[in-house]
Motif scaffolding. Sequence first.
Motif, PDB file in Angstrom:
ATOM      1  N   LYS A  85       0.837  -1.200   0.000  1.00 41.30           N
ATOM      2  CA  LYS A  85       0.000   0.000   0.000  1.00 41.30           C
ATOM      3  C   LYS A  85       0.876   1.256   0.000  1.00 41.30           C
ATOM      4  N   ALA A  86       1.963   1.186   0.796  1.00 42.67           N
ATOM      5  CA  ALA A  86       2.879   2.328   0.853  1.00 42.67           C
ATOM      6  C   ALA A  86       3.540   2.541  -0.504  1.00 42.67           C
ATOM      7  N   GLN A  87       3.908   1.441  -1.181  1.00 38.01           N
ATOM      8  CA  GLN A  87       4.541   1.571  -2.495  1.00 38.01           C
ATOM      9  C   GLN A  87       3.599   2.231  -3.501  1.00 38.01           C
ATOM     10  N   GLU A  88       2.302   1.947  -3.380  1.00 44.77           N
ATOM     11  CA  GLU A  88       1.327   2.605  -4.264  1.00 44.77           C
ATOM     12  C   GLU A  88       1.326   4.109  -4.016  1.00 44.77           C
ATOM     13  N   ARG A  89       1.414   4.476  -2.740  1.00 44.97           N
ATOM     14  CA  ARG A  89       1.435   5.894  -2.394  1.00 44.97           C
ATOM     15  C   ARG A  89       2.706   6.555  -2.935  1.00 44.97           C
ATOM     16  N   TYR A  90       3.816   5.836  -2.840  1.00 52.11           N
ATOM     17  CA  TYR A  90       5.079   6.391  -3.327  1.00 52.11           C
ATOM     18  C   TYR A  90       5.061   6.550  -4.848  1.00 52.11           C
ATOM     19  N   SER A 103       2.757   7.582  -6.643  1.00 49.91           N
ATOM     20  CA  SER A 103       2.079   8.834  -7.020  1.00 49.91           C
ATOM     21  C   SER A 103       3.014  10.043  -6.963  1.00 49.91           C
ATOM     22  N   ILE A 104       4.132   9.925  -6.246  1.00 48.36           N
ATOM     23  CA  ILE A 104       5.077  11.052  -6.172  1.00 48.36           C
ATOM     24  C   ILE A 104       6.364  10.751  -6.939  1.00 48.36           C
ATOM     25  N   ARG A 105       6.339   9.682  -7.728  1.00 42.14           N
ATOM     26  CA  ARG A 105       7.551   9.242  -8.432  1.00 42.14           C
ATOM     27  C   ARG A 105       8.189  10.355  -9.262  1.00 42.14           C
ATOM     28  N   ASN A 134       9.148  10.477   0.186  1.00 42.39           N
ATOM     29  CA  ASN A 134       7.906  10.782   0.897  1.00 42.39           C
ATOM     30  C   ASN A 134       8.175  11.528   2.202  1.00 42.39           C
ATOM     31  N   ASN A 188       7.762  15.924   3.460  1.00 47.12           N
ATOM     32  CA  ASN A 188       6.905  16.280   4.598  1.00 47.12           C
ATOM     33  C   ASN A 188       7.689  16.780   5.802  1.00 47.12           C
TER      34      ASN A 188
END
Length: 747
Positions: A423-428, A430-432, A710, A714
């Motif tokens: 799930k975290a990799q999916e989030r990452y 998006s900011i690739r 990520n 932040n």
Amino acid sequence: MMDGTETESRKLLRRLRDAMAEDRAGQARLDNITHLIADSMGTEVCSVYLFRDAETLELCATEGLKPEAVHETRMKVGEGLVGRVAKSGNVVNEADAPSAKGFRYMPETGEEIYSSFLGVPVQRLGEMLGVLVVQSKQAREFSADEVYALEVVAMVLAEMTELGAFVGEGAALSARHQQSVLLRGTTGQEGAAEGHVWLHEPRVVVTNPIAEDPHKELTRLHEAVDTLRIGVDQMLAGASGGDAEQVQVLEAYRMFANSKGWMRRMEEDISRGLSAEAAVEKEQSTARARLSQVTDAYLRDRLHDLDDLSNRLLRILTGQGTNTGAEMPTDPILIARNIGPAELLDYGRSLKGIVLEEGSVGSHAAIVARALAIPLVIHAQGLVTEALNGDHIMVDGDQGIVHLRPDDTVVAAFRDKIAMQAKAQERYASIRDKPALTKCGKTITLKMNAGLMADLPSLEGSGAEGVGLFRTELQFLVRNQMPKRSELSALYAKVLDAAKGKRVVFRTLDIGSDKVLPYMKPHDEPNPALGWRAIRVGLDKPGVMRMQLQALLRAANGRPLSIMFPFVAQYEEFIAAKAEMNKALERERILGHPLPEKLEVGAMLETPSLAFAPDKFYEEVDFLSIGGNDLKQFFFAADRENERVRRRYDTLNVSFLTFLEGIVKRCDASGTALSFCGEDAGRPVEAVCLAAMGIRTLSMRPASIGPVKNILRNVDLDGLRRVIEDAGRRGEQSVRTSALDYLRNQA
């Protein structure tokens, strides 16, 4: 009393085989066997002690001692005569046991009335399973024939234990290869994987330890040894004229394969009633037991040779092993004692994970595992003998933990962890394509480490802005001879093509320490990490360095080129290496080959000494890359291969961060580009602290770029810098706790 002749020995083994065939529960079967042995050997007592855990032996069956002591009497390894056998792996034969050194009186067993004691190890392939003991009232030393006979019986007991013959109602023993096992090792490459066991060298299971027909078994042994000898001769013929060391190893193989003593001992084992397979394995177990006690490197190598030959012979006899036609599972986790880089590359990305009993964090296997982004755990002792092909297994590379045949609760928790990571990799993802721009407006450049062509697709998929470190030694390590310049040039050109204009920093050959080329004579050094390695090898063997530099220049074919020399400890080494670079440039110019439109020559800062090099060095070097793994071990004088010390020292130690800050200031003053390369660059908390100290380029494995980017996007680095400085003023040894508190508040 048994006289030790082959007839009596075979008679006892036949009685054991018949007892095994009876439909009895495990404990009843074990009890019956102790009765048969005592009866055949004419002794009042026969007892079987098996390991309950790594340090504790338990009395599991007895004829002659008090029955109520079974499963109650326990002792530590080394305690009493039984513990002495278990600790040493050697036979203990005492005519007057109560007066023998180390005798332990156990009133609950009633053994004080017995004088003579004979204990032999129950072991299989060097793994100690327990101790088999006979005792009698008569004060006498057991004969050599009796000792030999009991060793043969112990060998059969080991096979029966392995096959689960004593598991069942009332046995208080768990079935081997069936229960859940947790093994703790060392992280070689982070990541988590679930799959099924694929043994690099499948274990051979001997299912028929007792022979029906000794003559038939002797014929089978002779035919198998003939096949083995032919195979060794063929290997030797194929290697002749090639590498001298490989020929020497195969000559040793042939010597063992033709050893009359080895053959005679196996023939005698068969005459005593063992099958051909059991005879081979008995000799192999003896060799393995010796191996654990030998410190001489040459003798250890020779015993390894004998061990390998025994494995080959067992596979010929049983048809088991690599030629069984077994299919690799779709989700293989590779299990091995150790493995070379070429063999590992043959498996490629089909592997989900790797677990080794040996290896090191800087070994060839670890380098390839990192390049392939495959979770790796090393130092997982005992897994090769415990695991079977197809076993369910879960590998936690982050913690260095292996779950073999895990229960449902472990499976559920582990799958939750993998799901969270996915799930975290999916989030990452998006900011690739977004920059690593912090809240305070600073942009950090994130690059990836590589060493294989297979890595390069990750350059685009991970969002890396280039390759901060391309390890060139892998192409040397996976060959049996020095690669040609044309081969290297073609490979480096493909790397630059795949990078599509993004910067690639090629590190010149970094060998030595634990990376020894198979075709270079190894140098036995007391501390190889501080020895003849990297730039030191290159400067002492300039021909190899020149060849590699020429290959890089030709691969660039006029394009920009960045080259970095490893393990530079002083300014003079960099000057000497750069002189070789200039010679290579001049040679290419004379030959009319195109020169790079821009050439950057840098160095890796891996020794504290280089941080204090003259200003002239910082002015001349085009860029510096901090090699965090080596620098940390030399800064703290803590071997990173040594688990007892390496975890004592934290990257976020105030002293280390202050040292890094000094390097940043020197680079800022001279305008020298600086990056940090190593495992810590890919750990989010460490990465943001390194950025807060002023390091603006980080190079890491591709899978780490998402999590690091990520956290950087932040965080306010200025605020984190103040937290780090405040922690230092308060006298905190590490800023980790303060930094974590700050980062949690930022989230």
